[in-house]
Design an enzyme around this catalytic site. Sequence first.
Site, PDB file in Angstrom:
ATOM      1  N   GLY A  86       1.066  -1.104  -0.254  1.00  0.00           N
ATOM      2  CA  GLY A  86      -0.112  -0.154  -0.108  1.00  0.00           C
ATOM      3  C   GLY A  86       0.821   1.387   0.307  1.00  0.00           C
ATOM      4  O   GLY A  86       2.003   0.662   0.431  1.00  0.00           O
ATOM      5  N   ILE A  87       0.069   2.335   0.514  1.00  0.00           N
ATOM      6  CA  ILE A  87       1.473   3.968   0.516  1.00  0.00           C
ATOM      7  C   ILE A  87       1.820   3.194   1.411  1.00  0.00           C
ATOM      8  O   ILE A  87       3.016   4.186   1.190  1.00  0.00           O
ATOM      9  CB  ILE A  87      -0.098   5.054   0.836  1.00  0.00           C
ATOM     10  CG1 ILE A  87      -1.186   4.817  -0.285  1.00  0.00           C
ATOM     11  CG2 ILE A  87       0.453   5.844   0.878  1.00  0.00           C
ATOM     12  CD1 ILE A  87      -0.151   5.548  -1.585  1.00  0.00           C
ATOM     13  N   LYS A  89      11.267   6.931   5.905  1.00  0.00           N
ATOM     14  CA  LYS A  89      11.885   6.528   7.040  1.00  0.00           C
ATOM     15  C   LYS A  89      13.645   6.410   5.857  1.00  0.00           C
ATOM     16  O   LYS A  89      14.433   7.145   6.705  1.00  0.00           O
ATOM     17  CB  LYS A  89      11.829   5.807   7.462  1.00  0.00           C
ATOM     18  CG  LYS A  89      10.344   5.650   7.857  1.00  0.00           C
ATOM     19  CD  LYS A  89      10.143   6.446   8.963  1.00  0.00           C
ATOM     20  CE  LYS A  89       9.090   6.782   9.563  1.00  0.00           C
ATOM     21  NZ  LYS A  89       8.043   7.948   7.705  1.00  0.00           N
ATOM     22  N   ALA A  94       2.074  15.111  10.910  1.00  0.00           N
ATOM     23  CA  ALA A  94       3.207  14.246  11.030  1.00  0.00           C
ATOM     24  C   ALA A  94       3.907  13.864   9.654  1.00  0.00           C
ATOM     25  O   ALA A  94       4.831  14.179   9.289  1.00  0.00           O
ATOM     26  CB  ALA A  94       3.290  12.705  11.384  1.00  0.00           C
ATOM     27  N   ALA A 112      -0.090  18.592   2.670  1.00  0.00           N
ATOM     28  CA  ALA A 112       0.068  17.565   3.522  1.00  0.00           C
ATOM     29  C   ALA A 112      -1.274  18.266   4.008  1.00  0.00           C
ATOM     30  O   ALA A 112      -1.091  18.371   5.490  1.00  0.00           O
ATOM     31  CB  ALA A 112       1.738  17.708   4.382  1.00  0.00           C
ATOM     32  N   ILE A 113      -2.040  18.177   4.143  1.00  0.00           N
ATOM     33  CA  ILE A 113      -3.374  18.121   4.612  1.00  0.00           C
ATOM     34  C   ILE A 113      -4.320  17.304   4.628  1.00  0.00           C
ATOM     35  O   ILE A 113      -5.312  17.457   5.347  1.00  0.00           O
ATOM     36  CB  ILE A 113      -4.621  19.601   4.346  1.00  0.00           C
ATOM     37  CG1 ILE A 113      -4.798  19.027   2.700  1.00  0.00           C
ATOM     38  CG2 ILE A 113      -3.344  20.331   3.651  1.00  0.00           C
ATOM     39  CD1 ILE A 113      -5.071  20.587   1.868  1.00  0.00           C
ATOM     40  N   HIS A 145      21.410   0.927  32.324  1.00  0.00           N
ATOM     41  CA  HIS A 145      21.883   1.998  32.623  1.00  0.00           C
ATOM     42  C   HIS A 145      23.579   1.429  32.203  1.00  0.00           C
ATOM     43  O   HIS A 145      23.957   0.917  31.767  1.00  0.00           O
ATOM     44  CB  HIS A 145      22.688   2.159  34.045  1.00  0.00           C
ATOM     45  CG  HIS A 145      23.496   3.922  33.891  1.00  0.00           C
ATOM     46  ND1 HIS A 145      23.234   4.764  33.799  1.00  0.00           N
ATOM     47  CD2 HIS A 145      24.696   3.758  34.313  1.00  0.00           C
ATOM     48  CE1 HIS A 145      23.760   5.318  34.062  1.00  0.00           C
ATOM     49  NE2 HIS A 145      25.237   5.011  34.079  1.00  0.00           N
TER      50      HIS A 145
END
Length: 466
Positions: free
Chosen positions: A40-41, A51, A184, A269-270, A445
Site C-alpha cells: 500500500g501507500i 524513513k 506528521a 499535506a492537509i 544504565h
Amino acid sequence: MSKHFDIAVLGGGPGGYVAAIRSAQLGFKTVVIDKDNLGGICLNWGCIPTKSLLKNAEIFENLKNNADEFGLTVEGLKFDFTKIIKRSRSISEKISRNVEMLIKKNKIERVKGLGKLVDKNKLEVILNNGNTELITADNIIIATGARPRFVENIPVDRKNIITSSEAMTLDSLPKELIVIGAGAIGIEFAYFYSVLGTKVTIIEMLDQILPIEDKEVSDTLAKSFKKRGIDIFTSTKVKSAEILDNKVKVIIEKNGEEKVLESEKVLSAIGVVGNIENIGLETVGVETYKNSIVVNREDYSTNIKGIYAIGDVIGAPWLAHVASAEGITCVEKIKGIHTPKVDYNNIPGCTYCQPQVASVGLTEQKAKEKGYEIKIGKFPFMASGKAFAIGEREGFVKLIFDAKYGELLGAHIIGSEATEMIAELGLAKSLEATPETIIKTIHAHPTLSESIMEAAANALGESIHI
C-alpha cells in the site's frame, strides 16, 4: 467461472496483507486483490521510503554539524540527491517483494487488478492484463486505504504543487519549499528538505505544529525547527495558491492580515480521504459517511452481512499499525476467537523528524478537559548520561498520571529515539502502570529509556538525577 474463497481481501496495504496472512494462519482459504505492489501507500509511498530519506538527512546533519565534537574530520562533505531518492525507492521495492513472498509462503492467492463489489459475496476484478475475473467469498474485507486530500484553493498539479508521493521522487533539490499542513507528513518532509539546504516554510491552520501532540512537545519542536531556519506560520489560512512562471504564489491570512509567499515547490499535506469510490459500495448498499466506510469497531462489520472494512478507509486514526491491528482483530472475530477489541486510547503516534516525537494516550490538555486531577513527571535528556554520551541532549520525557489512582494516562517524548522508546509506555499504559511500577522496574544504565523511569519518579518528587 468464478473462484470461491472463505475470505477475500480487497486492498494489499498494511491492513489488507496483514489480514490476509492472519486469515491464512487461521485456516481460511484466502485471496488478496490489489492492482499495485503489496504494501500500500505505507510501504511504497509512505512509512518505509520516507524513513529512508529521513535517515539520510540525519546522517548528513550529524556529520556536518557534530563531527568535530566526536573528534572526526570530514572533508568535502556533500550529498547526491539522486542517489538519496534512488536508495529510498530501492528499499521500498525490496520490502514489497518480501511481502509478496509472505503471501506466497502462506498459500494466499494473489490477484493483480481492480476489484469491485457486484453483490454482497461477489467481486468483479478487472485484471492488470485487461481480462475480467469473478471472485466469490463468504466474507469480504475492504482495505482500500486512503489518498491525499485536495482542496480547490490549493490546485495540486504534481509538478509545482505536489503531494507526499512527488516529494519522495523529485528530480532535484528545490531551493524553496512551502509545506501546507503541519501533521506528521508535513513535518517530516520539512525536516528532510531543510537539512539538505532547501528554504522551508510551514503553514498550519491550527495554533501549533503537530496539532494532536502535547502542546509542550509541539512548542519545543517549533523552537528547534526555527533554529534550523524554518519559518513557521500557525493559526494561518491558505487563501490561494497559484502557479506563475514555474513558481508558486501562496496567499496566506493570519489575524485578518494577508501575506504573499513565493516558492519553487509547495507540498500539500492537509490530510487524507478514504478510497471509497468505484469499488461497488453503492451497488450493495454499504453505508458510508464523509469519505469513510461506517463499521462496528468491535469486529469491523459494515451494515451488510459478510462485508467488513479496516484501515484508512474507515477513517481516523490513519496509521499503518492501526490498520494492521484492525485487520488481525477482524479476521479473528470472523473465526470466532474471543479477542479483545482494538484499544483506540492506546495508539502510539510517531513523527520521525529530529528531534523525534512520539506519544501515546492523553495530552495534558485532554486529561484536564476530561476532568482528571493529574500528576506530571518530566525528565530532560540534558540530565541523561547516555544522551550526553551520544550527543543527543535535546528534548524530554513527559508522563501524565491520574493523581487519584496513579494510572498512566499519557506519555510524550521529544528527542533521539523517541519513536523506539514509546513502545515501553504503550505496554505500561495497557497494563495500567503507576509511577511506582515504572520506578521499580529496573532500567539498564546507561540508556535513554532510563529517562522514562526518572520521569515517573519526578511525578512523585523522587527523581534522582534532577
